[in-house]
Design a protein around this motif. Structure first.
Motif, PDB file in Angstrom:
ATOM      1  N   ARG A  98       0.823  -1.217   0.000  1.00 24.03           N
ATOM      2  CA  ARG A  98       0.000   0.000   0.000  1.00 24.03           C
ATOM      3  C   ARG A  98       0.852   1.261   0.000  1.00 24.03           C
ATOM      4  O   ARG A  98       0.502   2.250   0.626  1.00 24.03           O
ATOM      5  N   GLY A  99       1.958   1.261  -0.682  1.00 27.35           N
ATOM      6  CA  GLY A  99       2.829   2.426  -0.664  1.00 27.35           C
ATOM      7  C   GLY A  99       3.896   2.284   0.402  1.00 27.35           C
ATOM      8  O   GLY A  99       4.037   1.246   1.045  1.00 27.35           O
ATOM      9  N   SER A 100       4.664   3.347   0.609  1.00 29.27           N
ATOM     10  CA  SER A 100       5.754   3.325   1.578  1.00 29.27           C
ATOM     11  C   SER A 100       5.219   3.576   2.989  1.00 29.27           C
ATOM     12  O   SER A 100       4.474   4.525   3.218  1.00 29.27           O
ATOM     13  N   ALA A 101       5.607   2.716   3.935  1.00 29.38           N
ATOM     14  CA  ALA A 101       5.225   2.912   5.330  1.00 29.38           C
ATOM     15  C   ALA A 101       6.121   3.999   5.922  1.00 29.38           C
ATOM     16  O   ALA A 101       7.347   3.918   5.818  1.00 29.38           O
ATOM     17  N   VAL A 102       5.509   5.027   6.541  1.00 29.62           N
ATOM     18  CA  VAL A 102       6.284   6.146   7.064  1.00 29.62           C
ATOM     19  C   VAL A 102       5.747   6.593   8.423  1.00 29.62           C
ATOM     20  O   VAL A 102       4.581   6.360   8.757  1.00 29.62           O
ATOM     21  N   PHE A 148       1.805   5.507   8.636  1.00 30.63           N
ATOM     22  CA  PHE A 148       0.923   5.804   7.510  1.00 30.63           C
ATOM     23  C   PHE A 148       1.558   5.246   6.235  1.00 30.63           C
ATOM     24  O   PHE A 148       2.782   5.141   6.127  1.00 30.63           O
ATOM     25  N   PHE A 149       0.698   4.902   5.271  1.00 32.79           N
ATOM     26  CA  PHE A 149       1.191   4.441   3.975  1.00 32.79           C
ATOM     27  C   PHE A 149       1.159   5.623   3.008  1.00 32.79           C
ATOM     28  O   PHE A 149       0.089   6.146   2.685  1.00 32.79           O
ATOM     29  N   MET A 150       2.337   6.057   2.569  1.00 30.78           N
ATOM     30  CA  MET A 150       2.470   7.189   1.656  1.00 30.78           C
ATOM     31  C   MET A 150       2.452   6.674   0.219  1.00 30.78           C
ATOM     32  O   MET A 150       3.299   5.879  -0.179  1.00 30.78           O
ATOM     33  N   GLU A 151       1.497   7.139  -0.553  1.00 30.22           N
ATOM     34  CA  GLU A 151       1.287   6.617  -1.908  1.00 30.22           C
ATOM     35  C   GLU A 151       1.233   7.760  -2.920  1.00 30.22           C
ATOM     36  O   GLU A 151       0.507   8.749  -2.709  1.00 30.22           O
ATOM     37  N   LEU A 152       2.001   7.632  -3.986  1.00 31.36           N
ATOM     38  CA  LEU A 152       1.924   8.599  -5.082  1.00 31.36           C
ATOM     39  C   LEU A 152       0.628   8.360  -5.849  1.00 31.36           C
ATOM     40  O   LEU A 152       0.344   7.241  -6.283  1.00 31.36           O
ATOM     41  N   ILE A 153      -0.171   9.415  -6.019  1.00 30.53           N
ATOM     42  CA  ILE A 153      -1.434   9.291  -6.737  1.00 30.53           C
ATOM     43  C   ILE A 153      -1.144   9.170  -8.224  1.00 30.53           C
ATOM     44  O   ILE A 153      -0.466  10.031  -8.798  1.00 30.53           O
ATOM     45  N   GLY A 155      -0.685   9.408 -12.070  1.00 27.53           N
ATOM     46  CA  GLY A 155      -0.907  10.490 -13.020  1.00 27.53           C
ATOM     47  C   GLY A 155      -0.713  11.882 -12.447  1.00 27.53           C
ATOM     48  O   GLY A 155      -1.008  12.870 -13.122  1.00 27.53           O
ATOM     49  N   THR A 156      -0.224  11.977 -11.197  1.00 25.05           N
ATOM     50  CA  THR A 156      -0.016  13.282 -10.574  1.00 25.05           C
ATOM     51  C   THR A 156       1.347  13.312  -9.891  1.00 25.05           C
ATOM     52  O   THR A 156       2.056  12.305  -9.849  1.00 25.05           O
ATOM     53  N   SER A 157       1.698  14.471  -9.339  1.00 26.02           N
ATOM     54  CA  SER A 157       2.893  14.594  -8.514  1.00 26.02           C
ATOM     55  C   SER A 157       2.517  14.759  -7.049  1.00 26.02           C
ATOM     56  O   SER A 157       3.301  15.249  -6.247  1.00 26.02           O
ATOM     57  N   GLN A 158       1.299  14.342  -6.711  1.00 24.19           N
ATOM     58  CA  GLN A 158       0.790  14.493  -5.354  1.00 24.19           C
ATOM     59  C   GLN A 158       0.706  13.138  -4.650  1.00 24.19           C
ATOM     60  O   GLN A 158       0.658  12.087  -5.300  1.00 24.19           O
ATOM     61  N   TYR A 159       0.653  13.216  -3.322  1.00 26.35           N
ATOM     62  CA  TYR A 159       0.639  12.012  -2.501  1.00 26.35           C
ATOM     63  C   TYR A 159      -0.601  11.989  -1.610  1.00 26.35           C
ATOM     64  O   TYR A 159      -1.241  13.019  -1.374  1.00 26.35           O
ATOM     65  N   ARG A 160      -0.901  10.793  -1.115  1.00 27.82           N
ATOM     66  CA  ARG A 160      -1.902  10.671  -0.055  1.00 27.82           C
ATOM     67  C   ARG A 160      -1.361   9.704   0.997  1.00 27.82           C
ATOM     68  O   ARG A 160      -0.487   8.874   0.709  1.00 27.82           O
ATOM     69  N   PHE A 161      -1.883   9.830   2.212  1.00 27.82           N
ATOM     70  CA  PHE A 161      -1.374   9.080   3.353  1.00 27.82           C
ATOM     71  C   PHE A 161      -2.521   8.295   3.987  1.00 27.82           C
ATOM     72  O   PHE A 161      -3.460   8.888   4.519  1.00 27.82           O
ATOM     73  N   GLU A 162      -2.419   6.968   3.943  1.00 27.76           N
ATOM     74  CA  GLU A 162      -3.448   6.108   4.534  1.00 27.76           C
ATOM     75  C   GLU A 162      -2.978   5.605   5.896  1.00 27.76           C
ATOM     76  O   GLU A 162      -1.828   5.192   6.063  1.00 27.76           O
ATOM     77  N   SER A 163      -3.878   5.618   6.865  1.00 26.72           N
ATOM     78  CA  SER A 163      -3.553   5.114   8.193  1.00 26.72           C
ATOM     79  C   SER A 163      -3.366   3.602   8.143  1.00 26.72           C
ATOM     80  O   SER A 163      -4.162   2.884   7.533  1.00 26.72           O
ATOM     81  N   SER A 164      -2.299   3.105   8.795  1.00 23.48           N
ATOM     82  CA  SER A 164      -2.132   1.651   8.905  1.00 23.48           C
ATOM     83  C   SER A 164      -3.060   1.074   9.965  1.00 23.48           C
ATOM     84  O   SER A 164      -3.373  -0.111   9.947  1.00 23.48           O
ATOM     85  N   LEU A 165      -3.507   1.936  10.887  1.00 18.06           N
ATOM     86  CA  LEU A 165      -4.374   1.495  11.980  1.00 18.06           C
ATOM     87  C   LEU A 165      -5.832   1.428  11.548  1.00 18.06           C
ATOM     88  O   LEU A 165      -6.565   0.526  11.952  1.00 18.06           O
TER      89      LEU A 165
END
Length: 205
Positions: A98-102, A148-153, A155-165
């Motif tokens: 799910r992206g990079s754990a940070v 949080f899982f940091m994921e590049l969206i 087609g964009t240069s933006q990111y979103r952060f999903e809670s691992s909890l």
């Protein structure tokens, strides 16, 4: 502080013994090492500092334990309260790429805080907590309040952060009672849905 109960993984998979030596030394002893472990391990060479920006030139800022988005000019962006340390962890849960754990933290001249998921009654949210010891080298669970899982969206240069909890819950922003106030919140987003309020840019400090 990091909660040892939240950092201990379920006995269904393995037994983890947690110990604290003095105040700053933390180690884990893992039994049944032949089993796969669902945990996070710090990548020592992968920690970088970024500013987190949303629309209208607003930057994420830590004010005590409150996380808000404020307008900042180039000079104001030099302040420590908007410079986030992003520590990357290796995610050993291979079933959920799910992206990079940070873990995100901010260091000021007086103290260091880190970002965590929290509960206020029935509402889930996010806040900054004092970091009273170094970030752990290993977290013996596939879920943690500060990861949080940091994921590049795409087609964009933006990111979103999903809670691992809290699965499907993302760092987001919404307007407060004052139109000038933009708060950092957790927002549940349906699968395969893109919420623009969860889109954030990472800018060099």
């Amino acid at each position: 502080m990091f909660d040892s109960e939240k950092m201990a993984s379920s006995s269904e998979f393995k037994c983890v013994e947690f110990a604290v030596v003095d105040k700053e030394d933390i180690f884990f002893q893992v039994e049944h090492e032949d089993l796969e472990s669902d945990d996070f391990k710090k990548e020592n060479n992968k920690c970088f500092q970024k500013m987190i920006q949303i629309k209208n030139n607003r930057f994420l800022v830590v004010d005590e334990d409150v996380l808000t988005f404020k307008e900042r000019n180039k000079e104001q962006c030099k302040a420590d309260d908007c410079r986030f340390n992003i520590q990357v962890y290796r995610n050993n849960d291979i079933d959920k790429p799910r992206g990079s754990a940070v873990i995100l933290s901010v260091t000021s001249p007086c103290k260091q805080t880190y970002m965590v998921c929290c509960k206020n009654g029935d509402q889930e949210g996010v806040s900054a907590k004092p970091l009273e010891q170094p970030l752990p080298d290993q977290i013996g669970s596939s879920q943690h309040e500060a990861v949080f899982f940091m994921e590049l969206i795409p087609g964009t240069s933006q990111y979103r952060f999903e809670s691992s909890l809290l699965s499907r819950s993302y760092l987001s922003f919404e307007a407060g009672p004052d139109a000038e106030l933009m708060k950092l919140v957790l927002r549940e987003v349906p699968e395969d849905c893109v919420d623009e309020n969860c889109s954030m840019r990472l800018l060099a400090c």
